[in-house]
Enzyme design. Structure first.
Site, PDB file in Angstrom:
ATOM      1  N   GLY A   6       1.850 -15.135  -0.753  1.00  0.00           N
ATOM      2  CA  GLY A   6       1.721 -16.377  -0.760  1.00  0.00           C
ATOM      3  C   GLY A   6       2.281 -16.305   0.764  1.00  0.00           C
ATOM      4  O   GLY A   6       2.850 -17.793   1.097  1.00  0.00           O
ATOM      5  N   GLY A   9       1.393 -19.323   3.925  1.00  0.00           N
ATOM      6  CA  GLY A   9       1.306 -20.757   2.884  1.00  0.00           C
ATOM      7  C   GLY A   9       2.638 -21.281   4.268  1.00  0.00           C
ATOM      8  O   GLY A   9       3.007 -21.013   4.991  1.00  0.00           O
ATOM      9  N   GLN A  10       2.636 -22.838   3.809  1.00  0.00           N
ATOM     10  CA  GLN A  10       3.750 -23.667   3.766  1.00  0.00           C
ATOM     11  C   GLN A  10       4.975 -23.733   3.824  1.00  0.00           C
ATOM     12  O   GLN A  10       5.809 -23.623   4.880  1.00  0.00           O
ATOM     13  CB  GLN A  10       2.697 -25.328   3.818  1.00  0.00           C
ATOM     14  CG  GLN A  10       3.979 -26.118   4.558  1.00  0.00           C
ATOM     15  CD  GLN A  10       3.857 -27.715   3.454  1.00  0.00           C
ATOM     16  OE1 GLN A  10       3.472 -27.299   1.915  1.00  0.00           O
ATOM     17  NE2 GLN A  10       4.412 -28.894   4.066  1.00  0.00           N
ATOM     18  N   ASP A  32      -0.136 -11.956   1.583  1.00  0.00           N
ATOM     19  CA  ASP A  32      -1.045 -12.487   1.033  1.00  0.00           C
ATOM     20  C   ASP A  32      -3.165 -12.601   1.166  1.00  0.00           C
ATOM     21  O   ASP A  32      -2.848 -10.838   1.462  1.00  0.00           O
ATOM     22  CB  ASP A  32      -1.022 -14.223   2.398  1.00  0.00           C
ATOM     23  CG  ASP A  32      -1.225 -14.957   1.744  1.00  0.00           C
ATOM     24  OD1 ASP A  32      -0.417 -16.402   2.048  1.00  0.00           O
ATOM     25  OD2 ASP A  32      -2.519 -15.624   1.389  1.00  0.00           O
ATOM     26  N   ILE A  33      -3.497 -14.102   0.994  1.00  0.00           N
ATOM     27  CA  ILE A  33      -5.117 -13.327   1.568  1.00  0.00           C
ATOM     28  C   ILE A  33      -5.793 -12.644   1.984  1.00  0.00           C
ATOM     29  O   ILE A  33      -6.770 -12.435   2.432  1.00  0.00           O
ATOM     30  CB  ILE A  33      -6.014 -14.409  -0.025  1.00  0.00           C
ATOM     31  CG1 ILE A  33      -7.315 -13.531  -0.291  1.00  0.00           C
ATOM     32  CG2 ILE A  33      -6.325 -15.257   1.248  1.00  0.00           C
ATOM     33  CD1 ILE A  33      -6.673 -12.671  -1.457  1.00  0.00           C
ATOM     34  N   ASP A  50      -4.344 -10.113  -3.121  1.00  0.00           N
ATOM     35  CA  ASP A  50      -5.055 -10.918  -3.967  1.00  0.00           C
ATOM     36  C   ASP A  50      -4.556 -11.420  -5.155  1.00  0.00           C
ATOM     37  O   ASP A  50      -4.037 -10.302  -6.411  1.00  0.00           O
ATOM     38  CB  ASP A  50      -7.127 -10.844  -4.640  1.00  0.00           C
ATOM     39  CG  ASP A  50      -7.186 -11.156  -5.623  1.00  0.00           C
ATOM     40  OD1 ASP A  50      -7.771 -11.155  -5.655  1.00  0.00           O
ATOM     41  OD2 ASP A  50      -6.614 -12.631  -6.277  1.00  0.00           O
ATOM     42  N   TYR A 140      -3.223 -29.890 -10.786  1.00  0.00           N
ATOM     43  CA  TYR A 140      -2.398 -28.713 -10.402  1.00  0.00           C
ATOM     44  C   TYR A 140      -0.936 -29.223 -11.187  1.00  0.00           C
ATOM     45  O   TYR A 140      -0.212 -28.196 -11.519  1.00  0.00           O
ATOM     46  CB  TYR A 140      -1.854 -29.442  -8.224  1.00  0.00           C
ATOM     47  CG  TYR A 140      -0.257 -29.076  -8.475  1.00  0.00           C
ATOM     48  CD1 TYR A 140       0.391 -29.710  -8.101  1.00  0.00           C
ATOM     49  CD2 TYR A 140      -0.556 -27.569  -7.652  1.00  0.00           C
ATOM     50  CE1 TYR A 140       1.029 -29.647  -7.025  1.00  0.00           C
ATOM     51  CE2 TYR A 140       0.399 -27.917  -7.661  1.00  0.00           C
ATOM     52  CZ  TYR A 140       1.510 -27.847  -6.477  1.00  0.00           C
ATOM     53  OH  TYR A 140       2.776 -27.501  -6.191  1.00  0.00           O
ATOM     54  N   LYS A 144       1.789 -26.770 -13.568  1.00  0.00           N
ATOM     55  CA  LYS A 144       2.725 -26.548 -13.040  1.00  0.00           C
ATOM     56  C   LYS A 144       3.804 -26.849 -14.414  1.00  0.00           C
ATOM     57  O   LYS A 144       4.628 -26.537 -14.748  1.00  0.00           O
ATOM     58  CB  LYS A 144       3.474 -27.367 -11.539  1.00  0.00           C
ATOM     59  CG  LYS A 144       2.815 -27.081 -10.707  1.00  0.00           C
ATOM     60  CD  LYS A 144       2.981 -25.600  -9.909  1.00  0.00           C
ATOM     61  CE  LYS A 144       3.108 -25.171  -8.263  1.00  0.00           C
ATOM     62  NZ  LYS A 144       3.317 -23.415  -8.464  1.00  0.00           N
TER      63      LYS A 144
HETATM   64  C1  VAH Z   1       1.100 -31.325  -3.260  1.00  0.00           C
HETATM   65  N1  VAH Z   1       2.763 -30.487  -1.709  1.00  0.00           N
HETATM   66  O1  VAH Z   1       1.003 -32.425  -2.215  1.00  0.00           O
HETATM   67  C2  VAH Z   1       2.034 -30.443  -2.570  1.00  0.00           C
HETATM   68  C3  VAH Z   1       3.402 -31.348  -3.892  1.00  0.00           C
HETATM   69  C4  VAH Z   1       4.741 -32.700  -4.611  1.00  0.00           C
HETATM   70  C5  VAH Z   1       3.455 -32.567  -4.328  1.00  0.00           C
HETATM   71  O2  VAH Z   1       3.399 -30.531  -5.152  1.00  0.00           O
HETATM   72  O3  VAH Z   1       0.266 -31.771  -3.437  1.00  0.00           O
END
Ligand code: VAH
Length: 312
Positions: A6, A9-10, A32-33, A50, A140, A144
């Protein structure tokens, strides 16, 4: 050798650049992909990958003699609500792939990012403790929280050396965020310079924990370079620098662009932000491995505007 999954990514983009400063660049393999920007591609080895494929990661680990993996690939909170099963598949299967490679003894150390998104609407909102009620209400956040449980399980059961931090919202001028709820705090700087106005998708009072990207990168490398015996928490450490709401970041910008104005049009991301804490207690990270943030909101605003103004 180090593998970043990754890498485009950011966070991955800046993490790759920093690791290639600290270590011989040819020993820092980015993946990365999709391919990265010119800087990423010319500054060291790159592999298309991947992250949900165990065999593809295993092949790269063997060919490049990888010992450490930073797994930065994930689908964030806002996009995750649009594609729940894709988010779950990417976020979880990529983690199992890397944990199992370590369990098989093919890699020695893992960094895996968690998030303040593991906290939910029933979590205490102020100075949220390291251990507390966690009923995340986003795909998400659930991924996590579950990921943290699996990291701790693999450490306790198989001795896998996996380290993790709960990132707050991260802000950078070098990379654009992708699909997050805290992304407004990056976009606002671009729009302030380009239009002197910003329409914010969160309301004025939405206070969230945030951090300048350089602090996040330093924390990530710091925890990976800390001797294993000092890492007391194998789920994920709370991490924070400061908190602000759209009104407060607007005031910070107006010190540099006095006629900047903001208006508010909350969308589906308001409910996500409302489920998260407003401030975080990260004292355990400070005690166990010397975490210290360097940048304040004022520092960040100055740096962001100075480095972005040439674009507009
Ligand atoms: C998001 N930047 O907005 C991420 C992060 C706490 C925020 O996990 O999903």
């Amino acid at each position: 050798r180090i593998l970043i999954i990754g890498a485009c990514g950011q966070i991955g983009t800046e993490l790759t650049a920093k690791l290639r400063e600290l270590y011989p660049a040819h020993k820092v393999i980015a993946s990365d992909i999709v391919e990265g920007d010119e800087e990423m591609m010319k500054s060291g080895p790159f592999e298309l990958l991947d992250a949900t494929s165990y065999s593809e990661i295993e092949d790269i680990v063997i060919r490049h003699e990888i010992s450490e993996v930073y797994l930065m690939a994930a689908m964030l909170s806002a996009t995750g609500e649009k594609f729940p099963m894709k988010a779950w598949n990417l976020n979880m299967n990529s983690l199992f792939n890397v944990l199992n490679l370590a369990k098989e003894g093919k890699i020695e150390k893992i960094f895996w990012p968690s998030s303040i998104a593991v906290f939910g609407p029933t979590t205490p909102k102020e100075n949220t403790p390291q251990r507390t009620i966690m009923e995340p209400s986003t795909v998400y956040g659930i991924s996590k929280q579950t990921g943290e449980r699996w990291c701790e399980y693999y450490y306790n059961k198989y001795g896998v050396d996996v380290r993790s931090v709960r990132y707050p919202g991260l802000i950078s001028y070098k990379t654009m965020p992708g699909g997050g709820t805290t992304d407004y705090a990056v976009d606002i700087y671009h729009k302030a310079l380009k239009h002197k106005k910003y329409i914010c998708f969160l309301n004025a009072e939405t206070t969230l924990p945030m951090m300048f990207m350089d602090d996040a990168i330093n924390a990530t490398i710091n925890i990976m370079e800390t001797p294993a015996k000092k890492i007391k928490t194998r789920s994920a450490y709370n991490l924070s620098a400061f908190s602000f709401n759209p009104e407060e970041i607007t005031e910070s910008i107006k010190k540099h662009i006095p006629d900047f104005t903001i208006s508010y049009e909350p969308d589906f991301r308001q409910a996500i932000a409302d489920s998260w804490p407003q401030s975080i207690d990260d004292s355990e990270a400070r005690e166990d491995w010397g975490w210290e943030h360097q940048f304040s909101l004022e520092d960040m605003t100055k740096i962001m505007l100075e480095n972005l103004k040439g674009k507009y």
